[in-house]
Design a protein around this motif. Structure first.
Motif, PDB file in Angstrom:
ATOM      1  N   ASP A 125       0.854  -1.201   0.000  1.00  0.00           N
ATOM      2  CA  ASP A 125       0.000   0.000   0.000  1.00  0.00           C
ATOM      3  C   ASP A 125       0.884   1.243   0.000  1.00  0.00           C
ATOM      4  O   ASP A 125       1.875   1.305   0.735  1.00  0.00           O
ATOM      5  CB  ASP A 125      -0.898   0.006   1.245  1.00  0.00           C
ATOM      6  N   VAL A 126       0.529   2.237  -0.815  1.00  0.00           N
ATOM      7  CA  VAL A 126       1.265   3.508  -0.847  1.00  0.00           C
ATOM      8  C   VAL A 126       0.265   4.653  -0.731  1.00  0.00           C
ATOM      9  O   VAL A 126      -0.827   4.602  -1.303  1.00  0.00           O
ATOM     10  CB  VAL A 126       2.101   3.650  -2.144  1.00  0.00           C
ATOM     11  N   SER A 127       0.626   5.674   0.047  1.00  0.00           N
ATOM     12  CA  SER A 127      -0.247   6.843   0.186  1.00  0.00           C
ATOM     13  C   SER A 127       0.576   8.125   0.119  1.00  0.00           C
ATOM     14  O   SER A 127       1.748   8.154   0.520  1.00  0.00           O
ATOM     15  CB  SER A 127      -1.040   6.795   1.496  1.00  0.00           C
ATOM     16  N   PHE A 128      -0.061   9.183  -0.409  1.00  0.00           N
ATOM     17  CA  PHE A 128       0.558  10.503  -0.522  1.00  0.00           C
ATOM     18  C   PHE A 128      -0.286  11.536   0.213  1.00  0.00           C
ATOM     19  O   PHE A 128      -1.520  11.488   0.182  1.00  0.00           O
ATOM     20  CB  PHE A 128       0.633  10.948  -1.992  1.00  0.00           C
ATOM     21  N   LEU A 129       0.393  12.499   0.833  1.00  0.00           N
ATOM     22  CA  LEU A 129      -0.251  13.689   1.401  1.00  0.00           C
ATOM     23  C   LEU A 129       0.593  14.887   0.998  1.00  0.00           C
ATOM     24  O   LEU A 129       1.788  14.935   1.294  1.00  0.00           O
ATOM     25  CB  LEU A 129      -0.333  13.608   2.923  1.00  0.00           C
ATOM     26  N   VAL A 202       5.679  16.921   0.677  1.00  0.00           N
ATOM     27  CA  VAL A 202       4.864  15.714   0.471  1.00  0.00           C
ATOM     28  C   VAL A 202       5.285  14.638   1.472  1.00  0.00           C
ATOM     29  O   VAL A 202       6.478  14.387   1.666  1.00  0.00           O
ATOM     30  CB  VAL A 202       5.013  15.183  -0.967  1.00  0.00           C
ATOM     31  N   VAL A 203       4.289  14.002   2.092  1.00  0.00           N
ATOM     32  CA  VAL A 203       4.548  12.876   3.001  1.00  0.00           C
ATOM     33  C   VAL A 203       4.126  11.598   2.284  1.00  0.00           C
ATOM     34  O   VAL A 203       3.001  11.483   1.791  1.00  0.00           O
ATOM     35  CB  VAL A 203       3.769  13.030   4.325  1.00  0.00           C
ATOM     36  N   VAL A 204       5.045  10.643   2.218  1.00  0.00           N
ATOM     37  CA  VAL A 204       4.801   9.360   1.552  1.00  0.00           C
ATOM     38  C   VAL A 204       4.846   8.250   2.600  1.00  0.00           C
ATOM     39  O   VAL A 204       5.781   8.189   3.401  1.00  0.00           O
ATOM     40  CB  VAL A 204       5.871   9.081   0.472  1.00  0.00           C
TER      41      VAL A 204
END
Length: 244
Positions: A125-129, A202-204
């Motif tokens: 799972d990968v998420s970006f903010l 960006v937070v990954v």
């Protein structure tokens, strides 16, 4: 001469009065009329003074990254193939987001059947903010730093997590933290490798986990973390490419 006698009498009388009274009750007939009261003068001076203006608020530097990549394309097909054998959906399953330019996530999962040796399950799972600079909230990079710290704490506090270990993940973004732990689910022990990284504003977050069914071994923590590092580097490279 007749007029000077009363005046002389009055002066002598004043000489016997305490000094404080002299200033008020024994002034000479020839003394000038008192000037306006100090408060009136001060009021007049204040009204005449120009109004001071507040200094302008310091400007906030613009955030470096203005957009995010397509999250499901941020991890290369080769990395997905290596980390998730027998993946169900190669294109990934995107999460819901009201603003894909600010946040997004995508996941892949697969179960490899090894016959009598059991089955290996993997989930990636990968998420970006992404954070913009805001005159009221602050610079995008500082906002991302705050979220990075909070996200690391959140992962470390995962409910039910055991054998939680953290370390610095070098060479990943501006700063990154690796967290590994185990979790009991559906009667099996799942092992997790998670990296939270910050690239400018960006937070990954990449989470890679797995388990073994029907006699297959649970993956080693080191093996999972190696895969997590590979995926997070893909993700950060995708952010950079999307902003060229």
């Amino acid at each position: 001469m007749h007029r000077s006698a009363p005046r002389l009498t009055r002066i002598l009388a004043c000489a016997a009065v305490p000094v404080m009274l002299v200033a008020t009750g024994c002034s000479s007939d020839d003394a000038p009329e008192a000037s306006a009261s100090p408060s009136a003068s001060a009021a007049g001076g204040a009204s005449a003074a120009p109004a001071s203006s507040a200094p302008p608020a310091p400007s906030v530097a613009p955030a470096k990254y203005a957009k995010l990549p397509d999250v499901c394309k941020a991890i290369t097909a080769k990395t997905v193939e290596d980390l998730v054998p027998e993946v169900k959906k190669k294109a990934g399953t995107p999460g819901k987001s009201s603003d894909l330019n600010a946040r997004g996530n995508c996941s892949w999962n697969g179960l490899e059947d090894n016959g009598v040796k059991g089955s290996d399950y993997r989930w990636l799972d990968v998420s970006f903010l992404r954070f913009d600079s805001d005159q009221t909230l602050g610079g995008g990079e500082k906002r991302a730093q705050d979220k990075y710290i909070a996200k690391v704490a959140e992962v470390k506090a995962t409910e039910g997590a055991i054998d939680v270990r953290t370390s610095s993940a070098t060479g990943v973004g501006n700063e990154a933290r690796a967290i590994s732990y185990s979790l009991k689910k559906t009667g099996e022990t799942f092992r997790y490798g998670v990296i939270v990284a910050r690239a400018e504003n960006v937070v990954v977050t990449v989470s890679y986990n797995g388990t073994g069914y029907a006699g297959a071994k649970t993956p080693a923590a080191g093996e999972l973390m190696e895969g997590t590092v590979k995926a997070v580097k893909d993700a950060i490279a995708a952010v950079t490419a999307a902003n060229k």
